[in-house]
Structures are given as C-alpha cells and as structure tokens.
Design a protein around this motif. Sequence first.
Motif, mmCIF file in Angstrom:
data_model
loop_
_atom_site.group_PDB
_atom_site.id
_atom_site.type_symbol
_atom_site.label_atom_id
_atom_site.label_comp_id
_atom_site.label_asym_id
_atom_site.label_seq_id
_atom_site.Cartn_x
_atom_site.Cartn_y
_atom_site.Cartn_z
ATOM 1 N N ASP A 218 0.789 -1.232 0.000
ATOM 2 C CA ASP A 218 0.000 0.000 0.000
ATOM 3 C C ASP A 218 0.822 1.283 0.000
ATOM 4 O O ASP A 218 0.576 2.170 -0.784
ATOM 5 N N GLY A 219 1.802 1.392 0.864
ATOM 6 C CA GLY A 219 2.532 2.645 1.001
ATOM 7 C C GLY A 219 3.790 2.748 0.167
ATOM 8 O O GLY A 219 4.582 3.666 0.371
ATOM 9 N N TYR A 220 3.980 1.838 -0.753
ATOM 10 C CA TYR A 220 5.223 1.816 -1.519
ATOM 11 C C TYR A 220 4.982 2.078 -3.006
ATOM 12 O O TYR A 220 3.933 1.740 -3.530
ATOM 13 N N ALA A 221 5.980 2.648 -3.655
ATOM 14 C CA ALA A 221 5.904 2.923 -5.095
ATOM 15 C C ALA A 221 6.365 1.688 -5.867
ATOM 16 O O ALA A 221 7.376 1.694 -6.555
ATOM 17 N N TRP A 222 5.620 0.600 -5.705
ATOM 18 C CA TRP A 222 5.914 -0.689 -6.330
ATOM 19 C C TRP A 222 4.635 -1.282 -6.881
ATOM 20 O O TRP A 222 3.536 -0.996 -6.397
ATOM 21 N N VAL A 223 4.796 -2.113 -7.881
ATOM 22 C CA VAL A 223 3.677 -2.883 -8.408
ATOM 23 C C VAL A 223 4.185 -4.305 -8.638
ATOM 24 O O VAL A 223 5.369 -4.520 -8.893
ATOM 25 N N ARG A 224 3.309 -5.270 -8.509
ATOM 26 C CA ARG A 224 3.643 -6.671 -8.781
ATOM 27 C C ARG A 224 3.255 -6.988 -10.224
ATOM 28 O O ARG A 224 2.251 -6.491 -10.723
ATOM 29 N N VAL A 225 4.069 -7.847 -10.847
ATOM 30 C CA VAL A 225 3.841 -8.212 -12.246
ATOM 31 C C VAL A 225 3.835 -9.730 -12.361
ATOM 32 O O VAL A 225 4.784 -10.382 -11.928
ATOM 33 N N ARG A 226 2.779 -10.280 -12.926
ATOM 34 C CA ARG A 226 2.714 -11.722 -13.189
ATOM 35 C C ARG A 226 3.530 -12.010 -14.445
ATOM 36 O O ARG A 226 3.143 -11.620 -15.552
ATOM 37 N N ILE A 227 4.658 -12.685 -14.272
ATOM 38 C CA ILE A 227 5.586 -12.920 -15.378
ATOM 39 C C ILE A 227 4.903 -13.647 -16.534
ATOM 40 O O ILE A 227 5.061 -13.282 -17.694
ATOM 41 N N GLY A 228 4.148 -14.672 -16.222
ATOM 42 C CA GLY A 228 3.503 -15.474 -17.256
ATOM 43 C C GLY A 228 2.438 -14.743 -18.041
ATOM 44 O O GLY A 228 2.042 -15.180 -19.121
ATOM 45 N N ALA A 229 1.959 -13.621 -17.538
ATOM 46 C CA ALA A 229 0.914 -12.861 -18.232
ATOM 47 C C ALA A 229 1.486 -11.850 -19.226
ATOM 48 O O ALA A 229 0.745 -11.278 -20.017
ATOM 49 N N LEU A 230 2.797 -11.660 -19.193
ATOM 50 C CA LEU A 230 3.404 -10.693 -20.106
ATOM 51 C C LEU A 230 3.368 -11.211 -21.537
ATOM 52 O O LEU A 230 3.434 -12.413 -21.775
ATOM 53 N N ASP A 231 3.288 -10.292 -22.477
ATOM 54 C CA ASP A 231 3.185 -10.664 -23.888
ATOM 55 C C ASP A 231 4.443 -11.349 -24.408
ATOM 56 O O ASP A 231 4.368 -12.298 -25.171
ATOM 57 N N ASP A 232 5.613 -10.831 -24.000
ATOM 58 C CA ASP A 232 6.866 -11.382 -24.504
ATOM 59 C C ASP A 232 8.037 -10.819 -23.702
ATOM 60 O O ASP A 232 7.853 -10.001 -22.799
ATOM 61 N N GLU A 233 9.242 -11.242 -24.060
ATOM 62 C CA GLU A 233 10.443 -10.761 -23.381
ATOM 63 C C GLU A 233 10.656 -9.268 -23.581
ATOM 64 O O GLU A 233 11.227 -8.601 -22.732
ATOM 65 N N GLN A 234 10.216 -8.757 -24.706
ATOM 66 C CA GLN A 234 10.361 -7.328 -24.983
ATOM 67 C C GLN A 234 9.576 -6.507 -23.951
ATOM 68 O O GLN A 234 10.055 -5.481 -23.473
ATOM 69 N N GLU A 235 8.380 -6.959 -23.618
ATOM 70 C CA GLU A 235 7.593 -6.264 -22.605
ATOM 71 C C GLU A 235 8.273 -6.369 -21.242
ATOM 72 O O GLU A 235 8.338 -5.387 -20.496
ATOM 73 N N LEU A 236 8.794 -7.546 -20.918
ATOM 74 C CA LEU A 236 9.525 -7.729 -19.660
ATOM 75 C C LEU A 236 10.728 -6.787 -19.611
ATOM 76 O O LEU A 236 10.968 -6.129 -18.599
ATOM 77 N N HIS A 237 11.466 -6.706 -20.702
ATOM 78 C CA HIS A 237 12.632 -5.817 -20.749
ATOM 79 C C HIS A 237 12.213 -4.366 -20.519
ATOM 80 O O HIS A 237 12.859 -3.630 -19.768
ATOM 81 N N ALA A 238 11.135 -3.932 -21.153
ATOM 82 C CA ALA A 238 10.661 -2.554 -21.002
ATOM 83 C C ALA A 238 10.284 -2.264 -19.553
ATOM 84 O O ALA A 238 10.603 -1.195 -19.017
ATOM 85 N N ILE A 239 9.631 -3.208 -18.890
ATOM 86 C CA ILE A 239 9.219 -3.034 -17.498
ATOM 87 C C ILE A 239 10.450 -2.948 -16.591
ATOM 88 O O ILE A 239 10.548 -2.066 -15.737
ATOM 89 N N LEU A 240 11.399 -3.851 -16.788
ATOM 90 C CA LEU A 240 12.611 -3.851 -15.953
ATOM 91 C C LEU A 240 13.458 -2.605 -16.205
ATOM 92 O O LEU A 240 13.986 -2.004 -15.261
ATOM 93 N N ALA A 241 13.577 -2.191 -17.466
ATOM 94 C CA ALA A 241 14.364 -1.001 -17.789
ATOM 95 C C ALA A 241 13.732 0.246 -17.179
ATOM 96 O O ALA A 241 14.432 1.114 -16.641
ATOM 97 N N ASP A 242 12.416 0.345 -17.212
ATOM 98 C CA ASP A 242 11.732 1.487 -16.611
ATOM 99 C C ASP A 242 11.969 1.518 -15.105
ATOM 100 O O ASP A 242 12.254 2.572 -14.529
ATOM 101 N N SER A 243 11.888 0.379 -14.472
ATOM 102 C CA SER A 243 12.127 0.307 -13.032
ATOM 103 C C SER A 243 13.580 0.653 -12.713
ATOM 104 O O SER A 243 13.862 1.369 -11.750
ATOM 105 N N TRP A 244 14.510 0.148 -13.530
ATOM 106 C CA TRP A 244 15.934 0.457 -13.348
ATOM 107 C C TRP A 244 16.153 1.963 -13.404
ATOM 108 O O TRP A 244 16.871 2.529 -12.581
ATOM 109 N N ARG A 245 15.533 2.630 -14.376
ATOM 110 C CA ARG A 245 15.694 4.092 -14.515
ATOM 111 C C ARG A 245 15.204 4.829 -13.270
ATOM 112 O O ARG A 245 15.760 5.860 -12.901
#
Length: 123
Positions: free
Chosen positions: A75-102
């Motif tokens: 609730d109080g954190y700037a985080w979201v959970r992501v279901r890995i198996g629901a992602l469209d592809d590795e490209q989407e996973l990369h975009a999510i991880l890169a955004d979080s890294w930034r």
Amino acid sequence: MATADDVRRIALSLPGAVEKLAWGMPTFRAGPGGKIFASLDDDDQVIGVKCPQEEREELIASEPAKFFIREGHDDGYAWVRVRIGALDDEQELHAILADSWRQAAPRRLLEQHPEVGVESEES
C-alpha cells in the motif's frame, strides 16, 4: 512466455545491475550499493518493480491480469507486482525492468546510460 530465468538475465544485463538476496528472495539493484529495482517472489512467478503510486492504479485497472498489489503489504510503496507469465513477450519484460531500473539508478548511471529504457518510452 517469460520466465524467472529471463527476469534474471534481463535484469542483470542492465548497466551496473547486481543481484543480492534480501528477505529470502533475489533482488536486483542498480549498482553494488544501489537501490532495488526488481525483486523475484518465492514462487518465481511474480516480480515486484518500481512504479509511481499514481501510475500503478492505472496499470492495475487497465491490465489486472498482469499488474497487482498485495493489499496491506504494498500500500505505502511505489511498487507494483507483475505476473511474469501474463506478459506478452520478453520485450515487454525488458521494457518493465528497464523502466524500473531508470527509477532506481543513481544519477551517475543514468548519465552514463541515457539509452536504457528510451526505446520502451518511444513505443
């Protein structure tokens, strides 16, 4: 379909990224003493990533099969959970991880690697 191995491979390919065990689970940090930008849950099916609270509600509402929070825990954190198996592809996973890294990377890393995440913002 993306897997926990893909999460590890992609996360560690980001500049300065290191893996460190915390709370009994793998976390990925933006640099050796850096902030966590992703964590892999015990079941290897879910990752936690940085996400501004004002954006996460929109993500969850638009794609609840992919994004969620654990009520009472996130609730109080700037985080979201992501279901890995629901992602469209590795490209989407990369975009999510890169955004979080930034969001977690120190200014020095961001200045040295301005290209990280840019392709996902333009898509």
